[in-house]
Write a protein that holds these residues in place. Structure first.
Motif, PDB file in Angstrom:
ATOM      1  N   ASN A 138      17.586   8.219  -7.592  1.00 50.86           N
ATOM      2  CA  ASN A 138      16.536   7.624  -8.436  1.00 50.86           C
ATOM      3  C   ASN A 138      17.145   6.863  -9.678  1.00 50.86           C
ATOM      4  O   ASN A 138      18.150   7.291 -10.262  1.00 50.86           O
ATOM      5  N   PRO A 139      16.613   5.906 -10.056  1.00 50.89           N
ATOM      6  CA  PRO A 139      17.121   5.189 -11.312  1.00 50.89           C
ATOM      7  C   PRO A 139      16.660   5.924 -12.717  1.00 50.89           C
ATOM      8  O   PRO A 139      15.612   6.265 -12.589  1.00 50.89           O
ATOM      9  N   PHE A 140      17.896   6.203 -13.436  1.00 50.73           N
ATOM     10  CA  PHE A 140      17.369   6.679 -14.723  1.00 50.73           C
ATOM     11  C   PHE A 140      18.429   5.912 -15.832  1.00 50.73           C
ATOM     12  O   PHE A 140      19.629   5.983 -15.560  1.00 50.73           O
ATOM     13  N   GLY A 177       0.992  -1.113   0.063  1.00 49.05           N
ATOM     14  CA  GLY A 177       0.004  -0.019   0.194  1.00 49.05           C
ATOM     15  C   GLY A 177       0.825   1.184  -0.006  1.00 49.05           C
ATOM     16  O   GLY A 177       0.393   2.433   0.550  1.00 49.05           O
ATOM     17  N   ARG A 178       1.899   1.059  -0.476  1.00 44.59           N
ATOM     18  CA  ARG A 178       2.910   2.377  -0.450  1.00 44.59           C
ATOM     19  C   ARG A 178       2.326   3.493  -0.987  1.00 44.59           C
ATOM     20  O   ARG A 178       2.420   4.694  -0.390  1.00 44.59           O
ATOM     21  N   ASP A 179       1.810   3.559  -2.117  1.00 39.91           N
ATOM     22  CA  ASP A 179       1.216   4.769  -2.796  1.00 39.91           C
ATOM     23  C   ASP A 179       0.255   5.402  -1.981  1.00 39.91           C
ATOM     24  O   ASP A 179       0.010   6.508  -1.655  1.00 39.91           O
ATOM     25  N   GLY A 214      10.706  14.726  -6.724  1.00 44.26           N
ATOM     26  CA  GLY A 214      12.038  14.850  -7.028  1.00 44.26           C
ATOM     27  C   GLY A 214      12.001  15.283  -8.464  1.00 44.26           C
ATOM     28  O   GLY A 214      12.637  16.383  -8.573  1.00 44.26           O
ATOM     29  N   THR A 215      11.454  14.516  -9.340  1.00 44.60           N
ATOM     30  CA  THR A 215      11.675  15.003 -10.876  1.00 44.60           C
ATOM     31  C   THR A 215      11.274  16.126 -11.157  1.00 44.60           C
ATOM     32  O   THR A 215      11.414  16.662 -12.246  1.00 44.60           O
ATOM     33  N   ARG A 216      10.158  16.638 -10.508  1.00 41.85           N
ATOM     34  CA  ARG A 216       9.461  18.048 -10.966  1.00 41.85           C
ATOM     35  C   ARG A 216      10.258  19.045 -10.691  1.00 41.85           C
ATOM     36  O   ARG A 216      10.088  20.019 -11.251  1.00 41.85           O
TER      37      ARG A 216
HETATM   38  C1  FAD Z   1      15.684   0.900 -14.205  1.00 40.92           C
HETATM   39  C2  FAD Z   1      14.901   2.479 -14.403  1.00 40.92           C
HETATM   40  C3  FAD Z   1      15.044   3.196 -15.285  1.00 40.92           C
HETATM   41  C4  FAD Z   1      14.502   4.507 -15.365  1.00 40.92           C
HETATM   42  N1  FAD Z   1      14.743   5.391 -16.165  1.00 40.92           N
HETATM   43  C5  FAD Z   1      14.045   6.375 -16.490  1.00 40.92           C
HETATM   44  C6  FAD Z   1      14.552   7.405 -17.371  1.00 40.92           C
HETATM   45  O1  FAD Z   1      15.567   7.206 -18.183  1.00 40.92           O
HETATM   46  N2  FAD Z   1      13.668   8.727 -17.381  1.00 40.92           N
HETATM   47  C7  FAD Z   1      12.876   9.014 -16.574  1.00 40.92           C
HETATM   48  O2  FAD Z   1      12.207   9.855 -16.591  1.00 40.92           O
HETATM   49  N3  FAD Z   1      12.479   8.051 -15.824  1.00 40.92           N
HETATM   50  C8  FAD Z   1      13.062   6.633 -15.503  1.00 40.92           C
HETATM   51  N4  FAD Z   1      12.834   5.877 -14.483  1.00 40.92           N
HETATM   52  C9  FAD Z   1      11.770   6.241 -13.526  1.00 40.92           C
HETATM   53  C10 FAD Z   1      12.102   6.902 -12.547  1.00 40.92           C
HETATM   54  O3  FAD Z   1      13.256   6.572 -11.590  1.00 40.92           O
HETATM   55  C11 FAD Z   1      10.974   7.606 -11.664  1.00 40.92           C
HETATM   56  O4  FAD Z   1      10.160   8.610 -12.495  1.00 40.92           O
HETATM   57  C12 FAD Z   1      11.431   8.600 -10.612  1.00 40.92           C
HETATM   58  O5  FAD Z   1      12.446   7.833  -9.638  1.00 40.92           O
HETATM   59  C13 FAD Z   1      10.353   9.256  -9.831  1.00 40.92           C
HETATM   60  O6  FAD Z   1      11.020  10.009  -8.773  1.00 40.92           O
HETATM   61  P1  FAD Z   1      10.483  11.381  -8.238  1.00 40.92           P
HETATM   62  O7  FAD Z   1      11.158  11.676  -6.832  1.00 40.92           O
HETATM   63  O8  FAD Z   1       9.876  12.313  -9.161  1.00 40.92           O
HETATM   64  O9  FAD Z   1       9.279  10.428  -7.709  1.00 40.92           O
HETATM   65  P2  FAD Z   1       8.484  10.199  -6.307  1.00 40.92           P
HETATM   66  O10 FAD Z   1       7.487  11.232  -5.995  1.00 40.92           O
HETATM   67  O11 FAD Z   1       9.524   9.966  -5.020  1.00 40.92           O
HETATM   68  O12 FAD Z   1       7.976   9.052  -6.503  1.00 40.92           O
HETATM   69  C14 FAD Z   1       7.019   8.340  -7.497  1.00 40.92           C
HETATM   70  C15 FAD Z   1       7.125   7.193  -7.862  1.00 40.92           C
HETATM   71  O13 FAD Z   1       8.305   7.005  -8.656  1.00 40.92           O
HETATM   72  C16 FAD Z   1       9.021   5.643  -8.308  1.00 40.92           C
HETATM   73  N5  FAD Z   1      10.253   5.916  -7.541  1.00 40.92           N
HETATM   74  C17 FAD Z   1      10.794   7.099  -7.125  1.00 40.92           C
HETATM   75  N6  FAD Z   1      11.841   6.972  -6.511  1.00 40.92           N
HETATM   76  C18 FAD Z   1      12.294   5.747  -6.746  1.00 40.92           C
HETATM   77  C19 FAD Z   1      13.509   4.960  -6.623  1.00 40.92           C
HETATM   78  N7  FAD Z   1      14.312   5.671  -5.880  1.00 40.92           N
HETATM   79  N8  FAD Z   1      13.731   3.868  -7.304  1.00 40.92           N
HETATM   80  C20 FAD Z   1      12.526   3.467  -7.745  1.00 40.92           C
HETATM   81  N9  FAD Z   1      11.329   3.972  -8.090  1.00 40.92           N
HETATM   82  C21 FAD Z   1      11.423   5.419  -7.483  1.00 40.92           C
HETATM   83  C22 FAD Z   1       8.082   5.092  -7.130  1.00 40.92           C
HETATM   84  O14 FAD Z   1       7.162   4.207  -8.099  1.00 40.92           O
HETATM   85  C23 FAD Z   1       7.322   6.183  -6.760  1.00 40.92           C
HETATM   86  O15 FAD Z   1       5.954   5.661  -6.221  1.00 40.92           O
HETATM   87  C24 FAD Z   1      13.431   4.626 -14.514  1.00 40.92           C
HETATM   88  C25 FAD Z   1      12.927   3.596 -13.681  1.00 40.92           C
HETATM   89  C26 FAD Z   1      13.710   2.732 -13.396  1.00 40.92           C
HETATM   90  C27 FAD Z   1      13.403   1.536 -12.652  1.00 40.92           C
END
Ligand code: FAD
Length: 440
Positions: A255-257, A135-137, A279-281
């Motif tokens: 975060n993974p990218f 239920g993380r979300d 974060g990404t915002r």
């Molecule tokens: C292998 C992989 C490669 C990716 N490559 C890209 C890319 O090239 N470009 C791109 O735009 N996005 C990519 N993503 C998605 C990206 O990692 C998430 O959009 C980002 O982590 C969201 O961060 P946030 O702080 O904005 O979100 P938050 O508000 O912190 O979280 C929103 C959701 O993002 C996911 N998330 C957040 N942090 C993490 C984390 N540390 N590990 C795993 N999931 C997380 C979770 O599902 C979480 O519920 C990739 C994800 C993975 C797993």
């Protein structure tokens, strides 16, 4: 058979306690007691081995991909939780202190409070851990905070679980099995230590700096980093990194990218980041010069073990283009002459990233470029709708394309549909690589 080796290794580790228990040759009890003990042993071993499925160990993720590892981690944790919950319920023998003559606890189940309470704590924490993961979300907790709690609770479950086994377990009184529990607990602790302490310490010697942040369409940014150390970061086109921008090296704000640049293009690495959550915002506000840390490379979305593929099909949905453009750039930069097709789906034209560069690659590298828009603008001459089975058939239902490698990245429903169509077209699953950007 890289996945086969992993599965065998996993089974060997989680079944080892059962094997050691069986080898003790203790007088058998009723079937329910044996089943209850067996489930307890299995659950404890599975929980301890979960620490190796954190998605950070290349020996594991490099073979099957991080998303498969993370989904296995989630599924196996749930199975372990069910086994752990069943374990105390199934015992059928009287719950009383064992008579003095019954040194192997053959006639009763150990219920003394000192033996029991660590197990109860482990069980409650485990239920909370799995509930919070499912239920993380809904919890609304920030991902980074959730991750910290998840790690701490998991460490406590492991510690209390082993404590309970050593105090209450009939079979765990054996020195061999007790040593195995302590060994597995140490491995679990070292896995956490590696990910959160040792690996960040090593990263201190390899700092990065943001050199450019530019807009690349609708809420999407290109972020370029340059190393502030001598040398380069070895990686393969299509792999991904854990990126920490502007936070201390030990921060959980990473975060993974996917790496969108080509390894042979130089020392800089580039990411294509779509705004998603907290974060990404803020990506567009990152100032050039900001310190960054990279934990990389990870991922199996590479052409590495596929030299025999006679062509490469890249199928991307939205920001799923990131690893695929890295692959395309690398093929171009290294003069690879194999034919390439890129099918790139987006909702609207404003979401198409690297549009001019893709056109250029289509001219110079000969890439067959197929844009697909579900909300096309007036006058759009490309494909419309979704990346459908008929579109895939049109391009890949050809004998000379069965030996190609198919590399997929995009939203999970799209990946599932594309994969099913490719399999129907007779493409072997070993020729399909896919990665999704969510672990949920
Ligand atoms: C292998 C992989 C490669 C990716 N490559 C890209 C890319 O090239 N470009 C791109 O735009 N996005 C990519 N993503 C998605 C990206 O990692 C998430 O959009 C980002 O982590 C969201 O961060 P946030 O702080 O904005 O979100 P938050 O508000 O912190 O979280 C929103 C959701 O993002 C996911 N998330 C957040 N942090 C993490 C984390 N540390 N590990 C795993 N999931 C997380 C979770 O599902 C979480 O519920 C990739 C994800 C993975 C797993």
């Amino acid at each position: 058979m890289p996945a086969g080796i992993l599965i065998l290794g996993y089974l060997a580790l989680v079944l080892a306690p059962l094997g050691l228990a069986w080898a003790q040759g203790l007088a058998p009890r009723g079937v329910w007691d044996e089943l209850a003990s067996g489930l307890g042993l299995l659950a404890t071993a599975m929980i301890l081995v979960e620490f190796l499925l954190l998605g950070r160990f290349r020996a594991v993720t490099g073979r099957v991909g991080s998303d498969v590892v993370m989904r296995s981690h989630q599924l196996l944790a749930r199975v372990a939780a069910v086994f752990a919950l069943l374990h105390p319920i199934l015992y059928a023998s009287p719950r009383a202190p064992a008579p003095v003559w019954d040194v192997t606890h053959r006639t009763t189940v150990e219920t003394s409070w000192p033996a029991l309470w660590p197990g109860i704590v482990a069980l409650l924490l485990l239920a909370g851990l799995v509930g919070m993961a499912i239920g993380r979300d809904a919890t609304g907790i920030r991902y980074q905070h959730w991750r910290l709690m998840h790690g701490l609770m998991a460490a406590m479950v492991a510690g209390f679980g082993v404590w309970h086994a050593l105090r209450a377990g009939r079979y765990s009184q054996d020195p061999g099995l007790a040593a195995l529990w302590l060994g597995l607990l140490a491995v679990a602790g070292m896995a956490l230590l590696w990910v959160y302490i040792v690996a960040p310490l090593l990263r201190l010697r390899r700092p990065w700096r943001v050199t450019e942040v530019r807009n690349e369409g609708d809420r999407t940014w290109v972020v370029t980093l340059t190393p502030d150390f001598d040398g380069t970061m070895p990686y393969r086109a299509g792999q991904f990194a854990w990126l920490n921008v502007g936070h201390p090296v030990f921060s959980l704000d990473e975060n993974p990218f996917s790496i969108a640049s080509a390894p042979s293009a130089g020392r800089e690495v580039q990411f294509l980041i779509k705004e998603h959550g907290d974060g990404t915002r803020l990506t567009g506000q990152i100032a050039p010069g900001t310190r960054a840390w990279l934990e990389a490379p990870h991922g199996h979305l590479t052409l590495a073990a596929h030299d025999d593929a006679t062509g490469v099909a890249l199928i991307a949905g939205g920001v799923g283009l990131a690893p695929l453009i890295g692959i395309l750039r690398e093929l171009n930069a290294t003069g690879d002459t194999r034919p390439t097709v890129l099918i790139y789906g987006n909702r609207h034209a404003g979401q198409i990233a690297f549009r001019e560069e893709l056109d250029e690659l289509s001219r110079t590298h000969g890439t067959e470029l197929v844009h697909v828009l579900s909300e096309p603008p007036d006058g759009w001459t490309g494909e419309t709708g979704m990346v459908s089975p008929s579109l895939l058939k049109q391009h890949f239902d050809r004998d000379d394309r069965r030996d190609w490698l198919y590399v997929l990245c995009g939203p999970p429903p799209m990946l599932r549909a594309v994969e099913a169509t490719l399999l129907n077209l007779g493409i072997p699953s070993s020729r399909i690589l896919s990665e999704q950007f969510v672990y949920d």
